[in-house]
Design an enzyme around this catalytic site. Structure first.
Site, short mmCIF file in Angstrom:
data_model
loop_
_atom_site.label_atom_id
_atom_site.label_comp_id
_atom_site.label_asym_id
_atom_site.label_seq_id
_atom_site.Cartn_x
_atom_site.Cartn_y
_atom_site.Cartn_z
N GLU A 1 12.32 -23.79 11.39
CA GLU A 1 11.38 -22.78 10.95
C GLU A 1 12.12 -21.76 10.24
O GLU A 1 11.51 -20.95 9.30
CB GLU A 1 10.77 -21.93 12.20
N ASP B 1 10.16 -25.37 16.81
CA ASP B 1 10.08 -25.04 18.33
C ASP B 1 9.25 -25.95 19.08
O ASP B 1 8.31 -26.80 18.58
CB ASP B 1 9.37 -23.76 18.57
N ASP C 1 6.91 -25.50 21.24
CA ASP C 1 5.56 -25.04 21.95
C ASP C 1 4.46 -25.62 21.15
O ASP C 1 4.79 -26.24 19.94
CB ASP C 1 5.45 -23.56 21.93
N GLU D 1 2.61 -24.10 18.94
CA GLU D 1 2.68 -23.88 17.42
C GLU D 1 3.94 -24.55 16.63
O GLU D 1 3.61 -24.86 15.50
CB GLU D 1 3.09 -22.38 17.41
N TYR E 1 15.10 -20.48 24.53
CA TYR E 1 13.79 -20.15 24.09
C TYR E 1 13.05 -19.11 24.79
O TYR E 1 13.01 -18.96 25.67
CB TYR E 1 12.85 -21.39 23.95
N ARG F 1 9.82 -17.91 24.49
CA ARG F 1 8.34 -18.01 24.54
C ARG F 1 8.11 -18.98 25.52
O ARG F 1 7.96 -20.05 25.43
CB ARG F 1 7.43 -18.26 23.45
N HIS G 1 9.82 -26.55 30.84
CA HIS G 1 10.54 -25.44 29.93
C HIS G 1 11.27 -24.62 30.90
O HIS G 1 11.23 -25.02 32.31
CB HIS G 1 9.55 -24.36 29.27
#
Length: 844
Positions: free
Chosen positions: A13, A86, A88, A90, A291, A293, A336
């Site tokens: 990203e 990532d 997740d 998104e 990470y 989040r 996670h």
């Protein structure tokens, strides 16, 4: 040297992430950034095909087209494309969008994920690739489509029923509601007085003197009971009635999740929620932390072992106590990890920066979670008087073994903290039961019950998490959005004085004192605005389901179920949208328009009605009703609310502009303008400081600001050219610059401004305009426009217009009744400031 052969394209990203990953891979890999999403829902009405199953219509944003073309070309020139966004929802959606947009195929595409950017993690991810998880993609699509539907359908209703340019959102509107309900709870709270008793005692043991403080464990609800206790205590002796010494333990808490990191960074570092996430993103992309989040408190076995080795190496074996934590949230993803450093041996980044401060906080929290409990000896001394049964207690703690406290001390919650631990830092005396104590002073202080505290950004995140609203990736954007929309403001507010009573027993005498305290002072708290209140009430009245906490949380749970493959995403949207859309249509047709109008009373000076409402540019007060031709308007002051403002407060806003006094033979006026409050003197404007109030500023302070403003203006003027008043050399933030005909021009480096002549300055301007033809055209157009405007005004001033004006003579009879007479038409010479429409003469 032959060119290197690139066989693999890795797409991530962000550029920072790409730079870090590229260091871990050999020359057959090239790492590129897609800069987040490369496409999104189209902005038009065709964004979602509702009739055919809520199919989204995506388009590549204009600024991403060159990047997409570059990635397409690179993807065709390599053997394998690795999608490394990532892990997740998104991130999964970003990979899917890349796959679709770049025209990739399954045979030459691999999806890799990792929760930390280290060489081991990257190589392990490449060794264990997977395919795109379409359940995660569908969960992200469902959220994106549903939120677009809610926003696009609710917002026009708000435009029609309240005012243009408003917006609503599934999560942002609920977050606003939480803040508003807390504010109303505070405003409706009735504070009840009570008395808290505190005694200061002295004792001598083995020729050593000790002082300590003890407090009553129940409060007195009235003054009579306090005086009874104090009078009884005058005639009795204080002694130790009970002594309890018991060992206890303190255990470390779990490592950070997204929400707990945001809360602790707010309390300990003073970071905003958004600031925390920006800094954490940098730490992650640089390979320093995992990470950021996540809602999991889980640590990998590798991380636990690494933390253990670091603790033993730095503190010794007795400080190590490896443990894992289980997340209480049902929605948490245990695969996670919690937020932790990638290298436990790195205590600090050794740099004075925001990144280092946040990194150290994360390191301390994670390492302390793997350390031993602290052993504490708690001592409770109970004090009593021989004349009554009421008890005073003092509690002290002695740390026998510090354990994890050697590294990390949890901060206290910021909601209603009482900072009055009188024994903090003191050693309690080694008393025995029955020991007599000398009373130094016994004080009963009047206090008041407190409402729940206003939300900070951090405590609002905690509340959203408790209610199951939003997820780690949405907390910061949600809280940022409600502030950008103007529904909620984060600000400091001054408190107000309140008197309270103290009753003191000292040396056998009882004395009553009145003292003053400041209450209601707020620091960086969230307050709802008038428009926020108005929008919230309208939505609650007409779309209560959307703003219902359990409903919103249930929607989040359905997204989780889609991610697990248990629910079909567009069926979930259909179940939501059908009743929602019907409600939108009914409300749009039937709901009444609202402006928050409140009639406060009558203006004693004019006898006219005083009201408040929401206007085009914000909340305002009005003198006179809607039919009154001479009605007056004034904006409400900061901190005033349509919901709570009084008649007196509303009338006070009409006090501007206000004549403060005279200075140098000229009036000084205070007012509020586009850029805030100011005083104006001799056509010059001087801004007020934050502590100055334009409604109350006095002459001396105004003169002080004028003198200070003149001094700053004089200091700013480094050179003035007498022959050319349009040309000056001014002092700026980044050094001297040219100011010529209302435009700024940079002076070349290492130029001695004292040596610059007028010709030199004009040459700098000329060279700049030649080098920047676009800017030159803009300046020329502005100058031309100014000249035309001057000519237009000159013509208007010299022109005499003959205007037909209709008048009516008023004649009254002997009873005082007005008699109707024909209208007359007269011709007057005037220079109008506005366009006059001629009316036809009509007789009655």
């Amino acid at each position: 040297m032959p060119n290197k052969v690139i066989k693999n394209l890795v797409i991530v990203e962000s550029p920072a992430k790409a730079k870090t990953i590229e260091k871990f891979l050999d020359e057959s890999f090239i790492v590129k950034s897609c800069y987040g999403h490369i496409r999104d829902l189209s902005k038009g009405d065709d964004a979602i095909d509702i009739k055919n199953g809520f199919i989204p219509n995506y388009e590549i944003s204009e600024d991403k087209r060159p990047l997409v073309n570059e990635l397409r070309k690179l993807s065709k020139d390599v053997e394998m494309v690795w999608l490394a966004s990532d892990e997740d929802r998104e991130g999964e959606a970003i990979s899917w969008h890349l796959y679709e947009t770049l025209g990739l195929s399954e045979k030459n595409t691999k999806r890799i994920v990792f929760h930390e950017i280290t060489k081991t993690a990257i190589l392990n991810a490449i060794a264990n690739p997977r395919t795109i998880d379409y359940n995660l993609v569908n969960a992200q699509q469902a959220r994106r489509v549903l939120d677009r539907l809610v926003g696009f359908e609710l917002s026009p209703v708000l435009w029609k029923k309240i005012k243009p340019n408003l917006s609503a959102g599934r999560v942002q509107s609920v977050a606003t509601r939480i803040v508003i309900e807390r504010e109303r709870e505070i405003n409706n709270f009735g504070a009840n007085p009570f008395y808290q008793l505190k005694g200061e005692f002295n004792t001598n043991i083995n020729n050593k003197e000790y002082n300590f403080v003890a407090k009553n464990q129940h409060n007195y609800d009235n003054e009579i009971k306090v005086l009874e206790y104090l009078n009884e205590s005058k005639n009795g002796d204080f002694f130790v009635s009970d002594l309890e010494v018991k060992p206890t333990k303190k255990s470390p808490s779990a490592p950070f999740t997204t929400s707990t990191l945001q809360q602790e960074a707010s309390r300990k570092l003073g970071f905003s929620i958004t600031q925390t996430m920006i800094v954490a993103q940098k730490l992650y992309e640089s390979g320093h932390i995992t990470y950021m989040r996540t809602d999991s408190v889980n640590l990998s076995s590798l991380a636990i072992e690494s933390a253990k080795n670091s603790i033993i190496s730095n503190y010794g074996t007795k400080y190590s106590n490896p443990r894992n934590y289980v997340t209480k949230l049902d929605s948490a993803q245990e695969a996670h990890e919690a937020i932790r450093p990638t290298d436990f041996n790195k205590k600090s980044l050794f740099a004075d920066s925001q990144e280092n401060r946040l990194y150290e906080l994360i390191w301390k929290k994670a390492i302390s979670s793997q350390m031993s409990n602290a052993d504490i000896e708690r001592t409770i001394i109970t004090v009593q008087n021989t004349k009554n049964s009421d008890k005073l207690l003092t509690i002290g703690e002695v740390i026998k073994f510090d354990g994890f406290l050697v590294v990390y001390l949890e901060s206290k919650d910021d909601d209603n903290i009482e900072d009055d631990d009188d024994n903090e830092g003191k050693i309690l005396p080694p008393v025995k039961v029955g020991d007599k104590l000398n009373l130094i002073e016994l004080t009963a202080t009047q206090k008041y019950t407190k409402p729940a505290a206003r939300y900070t950004e951090a405590s609002l995140v905690r509340r959203l998490e408790q209610l199951g609203i939003g997820r780690p990736s949405t907390y910061a954007p949600t809280i940022s959005t409600i502030q950008k929309r103007g529904y909620v403001v984060k600000e400091d507010r001054e408190g107000k004085n309140r008197n309270y009573k103290k009753i003191i027993l000292k040396n056998g005498l009882i004395e009553e004192l009145m003292e003053t305290e400041v209450i209601g002072r707020e620091k960086s708290k969230l307050f709802p605005t008038d428009i926020g209140l108005l929008v919230n009430d309208f939505l609650v009245d007409n779309f209560n389901d959307i703003l219902d906490y359990s409903f919103t949380a249930n929607v989040e749970n359905q997204f989780d179920e889609i991610a697990k493959g248990n629910i079909v995403w567009n069926q979930m949207l259909k179940d939501f949208y059908t009743p929602f859309h019907q409600n939108v249509e009914i409300t749009s047709q039937n709901a009444e328009r609202v402006a928050g109008n409140r009639i406060l009373g009558i203006d004693p000076k004019t006898g006219k009605q005083v009201s408040v409402r929401l206007g085009k540019y914000g909340p305002l007060a009005q003198i006179g009703d809607s039919e009154d031709e001479d009605k007056k308007f004034a904006s409400l002051r900061a901190g005033m609310s349509i919901e709570r403002i009084t008649l007196e407060e509303a009338l006070s806003v009409f006090g501007l502009p206000r004549i403060v006094g005279e200075y140098e033979g000229k009036e000084i006026k205070a007012n509020i303008g586009r850029f805030g409050p100011y005083v104006v003197h001799n056509s010059s404007f001087y801004s007020l400081e934050k502590t100055d109030d334009p409604y109350a500023i006095e002459l001396d302070r105004s003169i002080e600001l004028i003198i200070l403003g003149r001094k700053k203006a004089a200091e700013k003027k480094l050179r003035i050219f007498d022959n050319n008043p349009d040309l000056q050399i001014l002092k700026g933030r980044w050094g001297p610059y040219l100011f010529y005909k209302k435009e700024n021009y940079k002076i070349p480096k290492n130029t001695n401004i004292e040596d610059l002549s007028e010709e030199d300055c004009l040459k700098i301007v000329e060279d700049f305009l030649k080098a920047n033809p676009g800017k030159a055209k803009i300046i020329e157009a502005k100058a031309s426009k100014d000249e035309k405007e001057k000519e237009k005004l000159a013509k208007k001033a010299n022109k005499t217009n003959k205007v037909n004006k209709v008048i009516r003579e008023k004649i009254t009879d002997s009873r005082g009744k007005t008699i109707k007479v024909p209208k007359k038409k007269v011709v007057e010479d005037t220079k109008p400031k506005f366009r006059i429409i001629k009316k036809k003469d009509k007789s009655d």
